[in-house]
Scaffold this motif. Structure first.
Motif, PDB file in Angstrom:
ATOM      1  N   GLY A  72       0.902  -1.207   0.062  1.00 46.00           N
ATOM      2  CA  GLY A  72      -0.038   0.108  -0.131  1.00 46.00           C
ATOM      3  C   GLY A  72       0.891   1.187  -0.069  1.00 46.00           C
ATOM      4  O   GLY A  72       1.858   1.305   0.459  1.00 46.00           O
ATOM      5  N   SER A  74       0.240   5.382   0.391  1.00 49.31           N
ATOM      6  CA  SER A  74      -0.661   6.613   1.148  1.00 49.31           C
ATOM      7  C   SER A  74       0.035   7.999   1.463  1.00 49.31           C
ATOM      8  O   SER A  74       1.223   7.805   1.964  1.00 49.31           O
ATOM      9  CB  SER A  74      -1.561   6.153   2.480  1.00 49.31           C
ATOM     10  N   SER A  78      -2.156   7.751   8.919  1.00 48.28           N
ATOM     11  CA  SER A  78      -3.017   7.268   9.772  1.00 48.28           C
ATOM     12  C   SER A  78      -4.015   6.368   8.698  1.00 48.28           C
ATOM     13  O   SER A  78      -4.439   5.491   9.257  1.00 48.28           O
ATOM     14  CB  SER A  78      -3.896   8.391  10.385  1.00 48.28           C
ATOM     15  N   LYS A  79      -3.970   6.851   7.690  1.00 48.19           N
ATOM     16  CA  LYS A  79      -4.797   6.030   6.577  1.00 48.19           C
ATOM     17  C   LYS A  79      -4.111   4.647   6.384  1.00 48.19           C
ATOM     18  O   LYS A  79      -4.595   3.551   6.402  1.00 48.19           O
ATOM     19  CB  LYS A  79      -5.000   6.716   5.311  1.00 48.19           C
ATOM     20  N   ILE A  80      -2.668   4.691   6.162  1.00 53.54           N
ATOM     21  CA  ILE A  80      -2.208   3.413   5.841  1.00 53.54           C
ATOM     22  C   ILE A  80      -2.295   2.547   7.262  1.00 53.54           C
ATOM     23  O   ILE A  80      -2.313   1.218   7.044  1.00 53.54           O
ATOM     24  CB  ILE A  80      -0.540   3.607   5.284  1.00 53.54           C
ATOM     25  N   ARG A  81      -2.002   3.048   8.385  1.00 50.99           N
ATOM     26  CA  ARG A  81      -1.925   2.304   9.460  1.00 50.99           C
ATOM     27  C   ARG A  81      -3.235   1.670   9.688  1.00 50.99           C
ATOM     28  O   ARG A  81      -3.283   0.713  10.189  1.00 50.99           O
ATOM     29  CB  ARG A  81      -1.527   3.645  10.593  1.00 50.99           C
ATOM     30  N   GLY A  82      -4.465   2.686   9.290  1.00 48.51           N
ATOM     31  CA  GLY A  82      -5.724   2.065   9.756  1.00 48.51           C
ATOM     32  C   GLY A  82      -6.013   0.891   8.480  1.00 48.51           C
ATOM     33  O   GLY A  82      -6.729  -0.112   9.023  1.00 48.51           O
ATOM     34  N   SER A  83      -5.598   1.016   7.365  1.00 50.35           N
ATOM     35  CA  SER A  83      -5.965  -0.028   6.678  1.00 50.35           C
ATOM     36  C   SER A  83      -4.881  -1.328   6.433  1.00 50.35           C
ATOM     37  O   SER A  83      -5.544  -2.546   6.238  1.00 50.35           O
ATOM     38  CB  SER A  83      -5.846   0.467   4.972  1.00 50.35           C
ATOM     39  N   HIS A  84      -3.841  -1.396   6.933  1.00 53.16           N
ATOM     40  CA  HIS A  84      -2.823  -2.378   6.986  1.00 53.16           C
ATOM     41  C   HIS A  84      -2.344  -2.768   8.285  1.00 53.16           C
ATOM     42  O   HIS A  84      -1.618  -3.849   8.204  1.00 53.16           O
ATOM     43  CB  HIS A  84      -1.602  -2.118   5.977  1.00 53.16           C
TER      44      HIS A  84
END
Length: 85
Positions: A72, A74, A78-84
């Motif tokens: 991934g 980003s 925070s978006k990458i931490r939340g999705s992966h």
């Protein structure tokens, strides 16, 4: 594979592929989000493709066969931490 081993091999691969100047411009920052052999590398947005190519060239880590890949990208941590993670 430990965080330290993975970091060392990724740094080495980046140096071979894009050189010292490229690594300096990319400014890789290995975040401590290491979990289940996944981690986050923060780089200059202009060097994302260079970093991904460097990572794809890794065939082994400490003499053990390894496959390193990007799962991934980003612009927001925070978006990458939340999705992966």
């Amino acid at each position: 594979i430990s965080f330290k081993e993975a970091k060392k091999e990724i740094e080495s691969s980046m140096l071979k592929f894009i050189g010292e100047l490229g690594v300096a411009n990319a400014g890789p920052l290995f975040l401590k989000d290491w979990k289940d052999m996944k981690g986050i590398i923060k780089v200059n947005s202009k060097y994302v493709d260079h970093t991904k190519a460097s990572i794809a060239l890794i065939k082994e880590i400490n003499g053990k066969k390894a496959k390193v890949e990007s799962i991934g990208v980003s612009g927001i941590l925070s978006k990458i931490r939340g999705s992966h993670f």
